[in-house]
Design an enzyme around this catalytic site. Structure first.
Site, PDB file in Angstrom:
ATOM      1  N   ARG A 105      30.599  -1.379  -9.650  1.00 13.95           N
ATOM      2  CA  ARG A 105      31.748  -0.669  -9.061  1.00 13.95           C
ATOM      3  C   ARG A 105      32.748  -1.623  -8.406  1.00 13.95           C
ATOM      4  NH1 ARG A 105      29.162   3.981  -5.465  1.00 13.95           N
ATOM      5  NH2 ARG A 105      27.303   2.670  -5.598  1.00 13.95           N
ATOM      6  N   LEU A 163      17.562  -7.321  -0.232  1.00 16.54           N
ATOM      7  CA  LEU A 163      17.786  -6.898  -1.610  1.00 16.54           C
ATOM      8  C   LEU A 163      19.184  -7.333  -2.045  1.00 16.54           C
ATOM      9  CD1 LEU A 163      16.255  -3.298  -1.440  1.00 16.54           C
ATOM     10  CD2 LEU A 163      15.128  -5.488  -1.929  1.00 16.54           C
ATOM     11  N   ALA A 164      19.235  -8.286  -2.975  1.00 15.02           N
ATOM     12  CA  ALA A 164      20.517  -8.863  -3.394  1.00 15.02           C
ATOM     13  C   ALA A 164      20.557  -9.095  -4.896  1.00 15.02           C
ATOM     14  CB  ALA A 164      20.754 -10.176  -2.654  1.00 15.02           C
ATOM     15  N   ALA A 165      19.909  -8.203  -5.654  1.00 16.36           N
ATOM     16  CA  ALA A 165      19.786  -8.427  -7.093  1.00 16.36           C
ATOM     17  C   ALA A 165      20.829  -7.683  -7.912  1.00 16.36           C
ATOM     18  CB  ALA A 165      18.385  -8.029  -7.572  1.00 16.36           C
ATOM     19  N   TYR A 193      52.376 -43.522  -3.447  1.00 11.16           N
ATOM     20  CA  TYR A 193      51.726 -43.348  -4.751  1.00 11.16           C
ATOM     21  C   TYR A 193      52.545 -44.025  -5.837  1.00 11.16           C
ATOM     22  CZ  TYR A 193      49.514 -40.730  -8.617  1.00 11.16           C
ATOM     23  OH  TYR A 193      48.847 -40.358  -9.763  1.00 11.16           O
TER      24      TYR A 193
END
Length: 457
Positions: free
Chosen positions: A16, A9-11, A387
């Site tokens: 917070r 569950l990562a929805a 450079y």
């Protein structure tokens, strides 16, 4: 052997956390917290792993490096609703399904495997991962019957005085009989204050149907921490840091002050390495036996050989050989390749350069876009001028060359084998092998000139 599945569950957005970064992407020891969960699942013999994403779905997909099927929960209507999104892929399958939250990075693969085993051995239809904590305030209490099975889970706000005295709590991780899980999900109601569908209601539905509900208790309550805010994030980071450092010390690494040493999980360190306080070692760094990492050194994605000393320096994305001495206060930038027995001294910066065996760049130099051969001495203050404002150019210094102090080597340029460059020279043409090159204006002294200037002040 039953098929085993996992739903992560990562929805949730994680309000917070007070962050623009979605909760499960907040790093713990250098990895998104959900990556830790998925890595542990990948180490098990699972038939399928599905990750339920919602807020920041595309960002989650971009940053997760593992094999999982992503399923979008377009509306976040609770944990039961989230699990139900996997129904098209799972509801007809037999086996056991693990449901685990993506914000629990500390759960180990050993505990997950033990939960699966306990569920199948007990022949339960649902098994709750539990733990005991001294202060269970706010947690759902596990109420067991005489047989030891779970009679019910009582939320803190609904618990009696006797139930509040129970310190075994629900961690939010479960195993279910797969088909019964999805049958019960269709019966979960959202008749509650939040108007959401809660996964723990599945346990009550199965219990009322006469099914066995078991519990597997982990002895390490730290594993079950859910990261919901920055305080919990810092706690999880500290616990995992300690866990990683303990494992290295058990493998023979000396860490003088493990409380103040940060080593990410992909780092590999051989026995008899000494690490002093304040070090930060990241990425896929490897460190060979006998090496010494001095205090307050930062290393990221480096391959470091044996018996090498790095003191109070920074190194990234580079290869460092055996018996090398670096620092103090050196900066090894990406794509450096430093050969065996090379010395890189204080306040030396090396970038995209190869320095071969027994060469020395002892102090106050910049070596960028360069190839330096064997047994080369690079004097104090030497600069490879690589450079021109638009392009980078290569400086080559061949074996046995000697570069005097305060030399500017304007690339592209080659210093031949055994050549000498006089101190203070600015070299813009190739120097042949064994030649002495002097490129500085003739000194001229004007007698009493300074005295005359002082009179004009």
């Amino acid at each position: 052997m039953q098929n085993k599945y996992a739903i992560v569950l990562a929805a949730g957005q994680g309000t917070r956390m007070k962050s623009k970064l979605y909760k499960v992407l907040h790093p713990v020891m250098g990895r998104p917290m959900v990556q830790h969960v998925l890595d542990n699942l990948q180490a098990l013999d699972l038939s399928k792993t599905m990750t339920i994403v919602g807020h920041g779905a595309e960002k989650v997909k971009e940053q997760i490096d593992t094999t999982t099927q992503f399923i979008l929960q377009e509306e976040q209507l609770g944990t039961a609703h989230a699990v139900k999104q996997a129904a098209p892929m799972l509801e007809q399958k037999t086996g056991v399904t693990l449901v685990i939250c993506g914000d629990t990075p500390l759960i180990t693969k050993q505990t997950i495997a033990a939960l699966f085993d306990h569920h199948m051995e007990s022949k339960a239809k649902a098994t709750v991962l539990t733990t005991t904590i001294p202060d269970p305030t706010g947690y759902g209490r596990i109420i067991r019957g005489e047989s030891g099975n779970v009679e019910r889970i009582v939320e803190h706000k609904d618990a009696t005085a006797d139930q509040l005295a129970v310190n075994e709590v629900n961690t939010g991780t479960y195993c279910f009989d797969n088909q019964l899980l999805f049958e019960a999900l269709n019966r979960v109601s959202n008749d509650n204050a939040q108007g959401e569908y809660y996964l723990p209601d599945v346990l009550e539905i199965l219990k009322k149907s006469g099914e066995k509900i078991a519990a597997y208790q982990t002895s390490d309550s730290d594993e079950t921490i859910g990261v919901n805010d920055r305080v919990a994030l810092a706690k999880a980071e500290k616990i995992m840091k300690h866990r990683i450092n303990i494992q290295h010390m058990k493998n023979g690494v000396s860490i003088i002050d493990p409380d103040h040493t940060y080593i990410e999980p992909d780092v590999s360190i051989e026995a008899d390495v000494l690490i002093e306080p304040g070090c930060v070692i990241k990425g896929k760094t490897t460190i060979g036996t006998g090496s010494h990492i001095g205090a307050h050194t930062e290393i990221n994605n480096c391959q470091i050989g044996e018996n090498t000393l790095i003191k109070q320096s920074v190194a990234a994305d580079s290869i460092i050989g055996d018996r090398v001495t670096i620092g103090p206060f050196a900066h090894i930038r990406p794509q450096a390749a430093i050969g065996d027995e090379v010395k890189i001294g204080n306040f030396v910066e090396v970038k995209k350069a190869r320095i071969e065996e027994n060469s020395k760049v002892s102090h106050l130099s910049y070596i960028g876009d360069a190839e330096i051969g064997k047994n080369v001495n690079v004097g104090c203050g030497t600069i490879t001028v690589n450079y021109d404002g638009e392009n980078k150019f290569l400086t080559k210094i061949e074996d046995d060359a000697f570069i005097g102090c305060n030399a500017n080597l304007i690339a592209p340029v080659t210093i031949g084998k055994g050549a000498l460059v006089a101190a203070g020279s600015t070299i813009n043409k190739d120097v042949p092998a064994d030649a002495l090159s002097i490129a500085r204006s003739k000194q001229e002294n004007k007698e009493a000139y300074a005295k005359r200037l002082n009179k004009l002040k």
